[in-house]
Structures are given as structure tokens and as C-alpha cells.
Design an enzyme around this catalytic site. Structure first.
Site, PDB file in Angstrom:
ATOM      1  N   HIS A 131      10.483  16.783  49.710  1.00  0.00           N
ATOM      2  CA  HIS A 131      10.716  18.173  50.172  1.00  0.00           C
ATOM      3  C   HIS A 131       9.292  18.709  50.680  1.00  0.00           C
ATOM      4  O   HIS A 131       9.373  19.312  51.782  1.00  0.00           O
ATOM      5  CB  HIS A 131      11.133  18.977  48.977  1.00  0.00           C
ATOM      6  CG  HIS A 131      12.445  18.726  48.610  1.00  0.00           C
ATOM      7  ND1 HIS A 131      12.781  17.706  47.817  1.00  0.00           N
ATOM      8  CD2 HIS A 131      13.770  19.705  48.492  1.00  0.00           C
ATOM      9  CE1 HIS A 131      14.130  17.873  47.480  1.00  0.00           C
ATOM     10  NE2 HIS A 131      14.543  19.002  47.622  1.00  0.00           N
TER      11      HIS A 131
ATOM     12  N   GLU B 187      46.634  44.116  34.117  1.00  0.00           N
ATOM     13  CA  GLU B 187      46.962  43.787  35.398  1.00  0.00           C
ATOM     14  C   GLU B 187      47.186  45.303  36.323  1.00  0.00           C
ATOM     15  O   GLU B 187      47.034  45.342  37.210  1.00  0.00           O
ATOM     16  CB  GLU B 187      48.280  42.819  35.637  1.00  0.00           C
ATOM     17  CG  GLU B 187      48.393  42.508  36.850  1.00  0.00           C
ATOM     18  CD  GLU B 187      49.855  41.790  36.890  1.00  0.00           C
ATOM     19  OE1 GLU B 187      50.585  41.937  36.178  1.00  0.00           O
ATOM     20  OE2 GLU B 187      49.892  41.061  37.877  1.00  0.00           O
ATOM     21  N   HIS B 188      48.315  45.975  35.798  1.00  0.00           N
ATOM     22  CA  HIS B 188      48.707  47.259  36.141  1.00  0.00           C
ATOM     23  C   HIS B 188      48.313  48.429  35.249  1.00  0.00           C
ATOM     24  O   HIS B 188      48.543  48.249  34.111  1.00  0.00           O
ATOM     25  CB  HIS B 188      50.175  47.344  36.626  1.00  0.00           C
ATOM     26  CG  HIS B 188      50.522  46.143  37.465  1.00  0.00           C
ATOM     27  ND1 HIS B 188      51.192  45.217  36.880  1.00  0.00           N
ATOM     28  CD2 HIS B 188      50.708  45.927  38.824  1.00  0.00           C
ATOM     29  CE1 HIS B 188      51.649  44.343  37.745  1.00  0.00           C
ATOM     30  NE2 HIS B 188      51.154  44.715  39.103  1.00  0.00           N
TER      31      HIS B 188
ATOM     32  N   GLN C  21      58.223  45.907  34.469  1.00  0.00           N
ATOM     33  CA  GLN C  21      57.478  44.780  34.464  1.00  0.00           C
ATOM     34  C   GLN C  21      57.878  43.896  33.178  1.00  0.00           C
ATOM     35  O   GLN C  21      57.878  42.834  33.428  1.00  0.00           O
ATOM     36  CB  GLN C  21      55.987  45.224  34.015  1.00  0.00           C
ATOM     37  CG  GLN C  21      55.351  45.944  35.159  1.00  0.00           C
ATOM     38  CD  GLN C  21      55.462  45.268  36.689  1.00  0.00           C
ATOM     39  OE1 GLN C  21      54.995  44.259  36.869  1.00  0.00           O
ATOM     40  NE2 GLN C  21      56.371  45.820  37.623  1.00  0.00           N
TER      41      GLN C  21
ATOM     42  N   HIS D 104      60.245  41.198  34.282  1.00  0.00           N
ATOM     43  CA  HIS D 104      59.612  39.914  35.056  1.00  0.00           C
ATOM     44  C   HIS D 104      60.022  38.600  33.949  1.00  0.00           C
ATOM     45  O   HIS D 104      60.516  37.529  34.575  1.00  0.00           O
ATOM     46  CB  HIS D 104      58.466  40.019  35.408  1.00  0.00           C
ATOM     47  CG  HIS D 104      58.054  40.500  36.790  1.00  0.00           C
ATOM     48  ND1 HIS D 104      58.528  40.043  37.757  1.00  0.00           N
ATOM     49  CD2 HIS D 104      57.465  41.758  37.144  1.00  0.00           C
ATOM     50  CE1 HIS D 104      58.129  40.820  38.771  1.00  0.00           C
ATOM     51  NE2 HIS D 104      57.506  42.173  38.399  1.00  0.00           N
TER      52      HIS D 104
ATOM     53  N   ASP E 111      54.095  46.942  43.862  1.00  0.00           N
ATOM     54  CA  ASP E 111      54.591  45.649  44.153  1.00  0.00           C
ATOM     55  C   ASP E 111      55.085  45.309  45.601  1.00  0.00           C
ATOM     56  O   ASP E 111      55.117  44.044  46.009  1.00  0.00           O
ATOM     57  CB  ASP E 111      56.005  45.666  43.037  1.00  0.00           C
ATOM     58  CG  ASP E 111      55.156  45.214  41.560  1.00  0.00           C
ATOM     59  OD1 ASP E 111      54.234  44.729  41.652  1.00  0.00           O
ATOM     60  OD2 ASP E 111      56.221  45.183  40.957  1.00  0.00           O
TER      61      ASP E 111
HETATM   62  N1  LIG Z   1      51.365  38.120  39.353  1.00  0.00           N
HETATM   63  C1  LIG Z   1      52.246  38.265  40.444  1.00  0.00           C
HETATM   64  O1  LIG Z   1      51.892  38.649  41.356  1.00  0.00           O
HETATM   65  C2  LIG Z   1      53.575  37.713  40.192  1.00  0.00           C
HETATM   66  C3  LIG Z   1      54.581  37.975  41.131  1.00  0.00           C
HETATM   67  C4  LIG Z   1      55.880  37.284  41.052  1.00  0.00           C
HETATM   68  C5  LIG Z   1      56.248  36.475  39.822  1.00  0.00           C
HETATM   69  N2  LIG Z   1      55.117  36.509  38.817  1.00  0.00           N
HETATM   70  C6  LIG Z   1      55.422  35.651  37.576  1.00  0.00           C
HETATM   71  O2  LIG Z   1      55.566  34.392  38.120  1.00  0.00           O
HETATM   72  C7  LIG Z   1      56.666  33.520  37.049  1.00  0.00           C
HETATM   73  C8  LIG Z   1      57.498  32.889  37.918  1.00  0.00           C
HETATM   74  O3  LIG Z   1      58.196  32.070  37.054  1.00  0.00           O
HETATM   75  P1  LIG Z   1      59.726  31.519  37.258  1.00  0.00           P
HETATM   76  O4  LIG Z   1      59.973  30.509  36.378  1.00  0.00           O
HETATM   77  O5  LIG Z   1      60.641  32.568  37.409  1.00  0.00           O
HETATM   78  O6  LIG Z   1      59.462  30.579  38.608  1.00  0.00           O
HETATM   79  P2  LIG Z   1      58.645  29.275  39.186  1.00  0.00           P
HETATM   80  O7  LIG Z   1      58.799  29.070  40.574  1.00  0.00           O
HETATM   81  O8  LIG Z   1      57.190  29.601  38.726  1.00  0.00           O
HETATM   82  O9  LIG Z   1      59.032  28.088  38.182  1.00  0.00           O
HETATM   83  C9  LIG Z   1      60.032  27.344  38.432  1.00  0.00           C
HETATM   84  C10 LIG Z   1      59.830  25.930  38.399  1.00  0.00           C
HETATM   85  O10 LIG Z   1      59.344  25.549  37.103  1.00  0.00           O
HETATM   86  C11 LIG Z   1      59.696  24.374  36.958  1.00  0.00           C
HETATM   87  N3  LIG Z   1      60.176  23.849  35.304  1.00  0.00           N
HETATM   88  C12 LIG Z   1      60.788  24.816  34.819  1.00  0.00           C
HETATM   89  N4  LIG Z   1      61.212  24.310  33.498  1.00  0.00           N
HETATM   90  C13 LIG Z   1      60.454  23.156  33.397  1.00  0.00           C
HETATM   91  C14 LIG Z   1      60.177  22.088  32.545  1.00  0.00           C
HETATM   92  N5  LIG Z   1      60.990  21.948  31.295  1.00  0.00           N
HETATM   93  N6  LIG Z   1      59.256  20.970  32.907  1.00  0.00           N
HETATM   94  C15 LIG Z   1      58.917  20.956  34.157  1.00  0.00           C
HETATM   95  N7  LIG Z   1      58.928  21.988  35.031  1.00  0.00           N
HETATM   96  C16 LIG Z   1      59.815  23.172  34.774  1.00  0.00           C
HETATM   97  C17 LIG Z   1      60.821  23.922  37.606  1.00  0.00           C
HETATM   98  O11 LIG Z   1      60.051  22.835  38.589  1.00  0.00           O
HETATM   99  C18 LIG Z   1      61.099  25.042  38.414  1.00  0.00           C
HETATM  100  O12 LIG Z   1      61.203  24.635  39.830  1.00  0.00           O
HETATM  101  C19 LIG Z   1      56.928  34.844  36.247  1.00  0.00           C
HETATM  102  O13 LIG Z   1      56.234  34.615  34.940  1.00  0.00           O
HETATM  103  C20 LIG Z   1      56.330  36.195  36.936  1.00  0.00           C
HETATM  104  O14 LIG Z   1      56.414  37.058  35.970  1.00  0.00           O
HETATM  105  C21 LIG Z   1      53.985  36.904  39.153  1.00  0.00           C
HETATM  106  N1  LIG Z   2      54.762  43.080  39.405  1.00  0.00           N
HETATM  107  C1  LIG Z   2      54.470  41.571  39.956  1.00  0.00           C
HETATM  108  C2  LIG Z   2      53.057  41.387  39.700  1.00  0.00           C
HETATM  109  O1  LIG Z   2      52.942  41.360  38.228  1.00  0.00           O
HETATM  110  C3  LIG Z   2      54.910  41.338  41.239  1.00  0.00           C
HETATM  111  C4  LIG Z   2      56.216  41.526  41.807  1.00  0.00           C
HETATM  112  C5  LIG Z   2      56.710  40.996  42.479  1.00  0.00           C
HETATM  113  N2  LIG Z   2      58.074  41.429  42.723  1.00  0.00           N
HETATM  114  C6  LIG Z   2      58.102  42.542  41.774  1.00  0.00           C
HETATM  115  N3  LIG Z   2      57.158  42.288  41.266  1.00  0.00           N
HETATM  116 ZN   LIG Z   3      57.052  43.577  39.606  1.00  0.00          ZN
END
Ligand SMILES: NC(=O)c1ccc[n+]([C@@H]2O[C@H](COP(=O)([O-])OP(=O)(O)OC[C@H]3O[C@@H](n4cnc5c(N)ncnc54)[C@H](O)[C@@H]3O)[C@@H](O)[C@H]2O)c1
Ligand SMILES: N[C@H](CO)Cc1c[nH]c[nH+]1
Ligand SMILES: [Zn+2]
Length: 424
Positions: free
Chosen positions: A412, A319-320, A251, A254, A353
Site C-alpha cells: 500500500h 410497526e404502527h 390489524q 391480518h 395502509d
Molecule cells: N408488513 C406488511 O407490509 C404486510 C403487508 C401485507 C401482508 N403482511 C403480512 O404478510 C403475511 C402474508 O401471509 P400469507 O400466508 O397470507 O401469504 P404468503 O403469500 O406470504 O404465503 C403463502 C404461501 O406460503 C406457503 N406455505 C403455506 N403453508 C406452507 C407449508 N406448510 N409449507 C411450505 N410453504 C407453505 C405457500 O407457498 C403459499 O403460497 C401476513 O402475516 C400479513 O400480516 C404484511
Molecule cells: N397493515 C399492513 C402492514 O402491516 C399492510 C396492509 C396491506 N393491506 C392492508 N394492510
Molecule cells: Zn393493514
């Protein structure tokens, strides 16, 4: 990893990330641009923020064919198997409409209808997430949502990763747009020339996505604000330090803001996991991200006994949660707050996941105290049905108009009385 003895006074939960003023301003600005300039804003923001110059926003048939050409058959087989597991699990959540008839002929009930349209955000900044497509799209399909739109930020060459496209296609998602961040959320909520607005936006994302979802809530519904990933491992002296370190790092990789926590009753295990985390961390391709997460949000809590360890877990409401103890199944009933509970040494977090079936979009930041994993209910709504018979209204009408007059609402009361008077 930082080691802490549990003390009752320690505040364990971390604050909700509401972003910096700059981030909030940036998101407000992006939403305004999308409302005022539509597609034009999507093209320019995608160029500035993702470095991609696009000819068109919607994914074409040719792009889909190119994606399939890059994908391994065996991998597609694994995706399909995961889809079956996820669909089977969510099918069990499906509710039925119901009606009940009372003796006086009154019919009461609840009608379930699926949402008309849903927009699924698939993150794409730091990693590609085909698994998140499955976890959002499948419950929506099981609920019966007809229009499912997918958005995800393009790579610098203007494409979406092959795995993302093939997963969407395997699920039958046809409306896919190459746009991410706050601009994608704004487009789904307010619409542009290319994107017809939806009724609800689901899916995880970074702080820009989270702030945008918060801002458009009310115009459309949203699922939740899923923060950075979190894992808590509760282990006694029987825990395997190698497994635990690997699961914590799973995790941590991520996000720099992901959190990885061990709660243990064993000093020895605490020391071993700390060493093991450093050892495994050094070998990870995403070691920069994982190291920052472990440095800033990695903690080992040493508890006096299992009861104290469980108290810590419930305070964290993670969360997990992994239970790696002698009799882990016996502890499940004692866990009051956790998004998903992984029981025993072979239920490593990534099993959930990707493959087991339960949803991986889970409440973070202690919100497991009051919310649940993404599920079929997130994609339906309920309408109450009330069909009173003449007999039932005559028997209860005077009580109803009395209750109306208690509130000073004469109109009413008269709506009821006019029906009773007609029978005099
Ligand atoms: N909870 C879940 O199930 C789960 C699953 C997968 C991922 N996640 C989480 O989701 C998140 C994904 O984030 P990511 O960044 O990889 O992808 P993302 O797609 O959420 O964000 C990318 C976008 O952020 C925007 N951005 C970046 N910098 C910026 C700035 N300075 N100003 C304005 N916009 C900006 C851009 O438009 C870019 O396309 C991670 O925190 C990950 O842990 C959670
Ligand atoms: N662990 C993430 C949710 O917190 C979900 C994810 C997607 N791919 C791998 N992991
Ligand atoms: Zn994960």
C-alpha cells in the site's frame, strides 16, 4: 382483551419468530429443490402448497385482459389516486449524486445508481394485497430500477386475483409470475428456466417467505423480515372506544399472530375498548383470524400517566402507532421508536395502509429501534468518488504511506511512494 398494569420490570417486546424446526427444514428443502430442479420444482410445489395446477408460470396478456374486465372503473380510479399519493411522497426521498472540489483540486463525491433488478413478493395466502404492490413497486420505480419482477401465489384455480393483476399493470409491471412462498423467493434468488434472478427481493410474507428471505440473503439483498402486523394505540380519556376497537381489529384481521395493543391512562377507556372489541369482532368476516390475534397478542396496558404510556410505546417500538390524545401532535417528538405514527382521530391506520402516501412496509417486532419504513434508499446504492490531484497527493502522500506502514502493509505504502518518487 387482557388488561395489564404497567410495571417497569415487564418485558414488553415479543420474540422474533424464527419458525419451528419443521418450518425451517421445509424452507431449506424447498430452496434445494428449486436450485436443483428449477421450473419443475416451482410447478410441483405450487400444486402441493397452493393446490394450483399451472400450464405456465408467467401471467399472460389474456389473463390481464380478463382481470380488467372484472374490475370496477371507480376502483381503478381509487387505485390511481393512491398511486399518485405514494409516488409524490417517495419522490421526496430521492437522493442526488454530488461532487465537491477542494482548493487543491481534489474532487470527492457520491454517485447514486439504482439497482438493476428487484423481485417484489406479493403475499397471497390469507388475503390479496394490491396495496403492497404499490408500496414496493413505486419506490423502486422512483429510484430508477429498470427490471421489476413480481411474484405472488396463485389461487387454487391457477389465477391471480384481478385486483393484484390490474394494480401491477397500472404500475407498468410486465414480468409477473404465479408462484409464492419459499419457492418464489428461491427462484428470484437463484433463477430457473423461466425466471432470471434479481439483485434484491422485497415484500412481506408469512413465516415461509421470511425464512426463505433470510436464507437467500447474501446471494441477493433483501429489504427486511417483516413479521405479522402490529398496532399500538396510545389514548387518554378523550379517545373514542369505537374508533380504537375498530383500529385494533384492522390489524388483528391480518394474521392470527398480528398484535393489537392499547396503552391508555384511563381505566374507564380500557374497559370500554375491551367491550367494544368483542362487540365489533363478532361482526367481522375474518373473525376467526382476528379473534385468535386478540386472544393471543391483544393487550391493554393501563399506565399511571402519559409519560409512563410513552415509555411503554418506546419499549414496544411498534410497526404502527396511533396517538389518540387531547394534543396528539405534541407527543410526536417524544416517540423514539415506531414505524409509522398516525396522529389524531382521523388518521386511522388504514389511511396509511392504502392511500396517504408513506410506505406501509414497516419494521415489526421492535426493529423500529434500528430500522425504517421501506423507502427509495432501499432501491439505490452509492459509489464513492475520489479524484486526487497531483498537488493533493504530493501534499498528503507521506502521511498516507505512513498510515499504511502502521498497518504493516508495505505494498500500500509503495503504491503511493512510487508516485512521489517520480517527482524527485
Ligand atoms: N408488513 C406488511 O407490509 C404486510 C403487508 C401485507 C401482508 N403482511 C403480512 O404478510 C403475511 C402474508 O401471509 P400469507 O400466508 O397470507 O401469504 P404468503 O403469500 O406470504 O404465503 C403463502 C404461501 O406460503 C406457503 N406455505 C403455506 N403453508 C406452507 C407449508 N406448510 N409449507 C411450505 N410453504 C407453505 C405457500 O407457498 C403459499 O403460497 C401476513 O402475516 C400479513 O400480516 C404484511
Ligand atoms: N397493515 C399492513 C402492514 O402491516 C399492510 C396492509 C396491506 N393491506 C392492508 N394492510
Ligand atoms: Zn393493514
Amino acid at each position: 382483551m387482557r388488561m395489564v398494569k404497567v410495571e417497569a420490570s415487564v418485558s414488553l417486546r415479543r420474540d422474533l419468530d424464527t419458525g419451528t424446526e419443521m418450518q425451517r427444514d421445509a424452507v431449506d428443502n424447498i430452496i434445494t429443490q428449486v436450485i436443483e430442479q428449477g421450473d419443475h420444482a416451482l410447478y410441483t410445489l405450487t400444486k402441493t402448497l397452493d393446490g394450483a395446477e399451472l400450464d405456465q408460470l408467467r401471467v399472460t396478456e389474456a389473463e390481464m385482459e380478463a382481470a380488467y374486465a372484472q374490475m370496477d372503473e371507480e376502483l381503478i380510479g381509487a387505485l390511481r389516486e393512491a398511486m399518485t399519493n405514494i409516488r409524490d411522497f417517495h419522490q421526496r426521498q430521492l437522493r442526488q449524486s454530488w461532487l465537491t472540489t477542494k482548493e487543491d483540486g481534489t474532487i470527492l463525491g457520491q454517485q447514486i445508481t439504482a439497482l438493476d433488478s428487484v423481485g417484489v413478493y406479493v403475499p397471497g395466502g390469507k388475503a390479496a394485497y394490491p396495496s403492497s404492490i404499490m408500496m414496493n413497486v413505486i419506490p423502486a420505480q422512483v429510484a430508477g430500477v429498470k427490471r421489476i419482477v413480481m411474484v405472488s401465489p396463485p389461487q387454487a384455480d391457477g389465477s391471480l386475483p384481478a385486483g393484484v393483476l390490474v394494480t401491477a399493470s397500472e404500475l407498468g409491471v410486465e414480468e409477473i409470475y404465479k408462484v409464492g412462498g419459499a419457492q418464489a423467493v428461491a427462484a428470484l434468488a437463484y433463477g430457473t428456466e423461466s425466471i432470471t434472478p434479481v439483485d434484491k427481493i422485497t415484500g412481506p410474507g408469512n413465516i415461509y417467505v421470511a425464512l426463505a428471505k433470510r436464507a437467500v440473503f447474501g446471494k441477493v439483498d433483501i429489504d427486511m423480515i417483516a413479521g405479522p402486523s402490529e398496532i399500538v394505540v396510545l389514548a387518554d380519556e378523550t379517545g373514542d372506544p369505537g374508533y380504537i376497537a375498530a383500529d385494533l381489529l384492522s390489524q388483528a384481521e391480518h394474521d392470527e399472530r398480528a398484535s393489537a395493543v392499547l396503552v391508555t391512562t384511563s381505566n374507564e377507556l380500557a374497559e370500554q375498548v375491551s367491550v367494544e372489541v368483542e362487540k365489533q369482532l363478532a361482526l367481522l368476516p375474518r373473525k376467526d383470524i382476528a379473534a385468535a390475534s386478540i386472544r393471543d397478542y391483544g393487550v391493554i396496558y393501563v399506565a399511571r400517566d402519559i409519560a409512563e404510556a410513552i415509555h411503554v410505546v418506546n419499549e414496544l417500538a411498534p410497526e404502527h402507532l396511533e396517538l389518540l390524545t387531547k394534543e396528539p401532535m405534541n407527543l410526536v417528538g417524544k416517540i423514539r421508536h415506531a414505524g409509522a405514527i398516525f396522529v389524531g382521530s382521523y388518521s386511522s391506520e388504514p389511511v396509511g395502509d392504502y392511500f396517504a402516501g408513506p410506505n406501509h412496509v414497516l419494521p415489526t417486532n421492535g426493529t423500529a429501534r434500528f430500522s425504517s419504513p421501506l423507502n427509495v434508499d432501499d432501491f439505490i446504492k452509492k459509489s464513492s468518488i475520489i479524484a486526487y490531484s497531483k498537488e493533493a497527493l504530493e501534499a498528503n502522500g507521506s502521511k498516507i504511506s505512513a498510515l499504511a506502514r502502521l498497518e504493516g502493509l508495505e505494498a500500500h505504502a509503495r503504491a503511493i511512494d512510487i508516485r512521489l518518487e517520480g517527482n524527485k
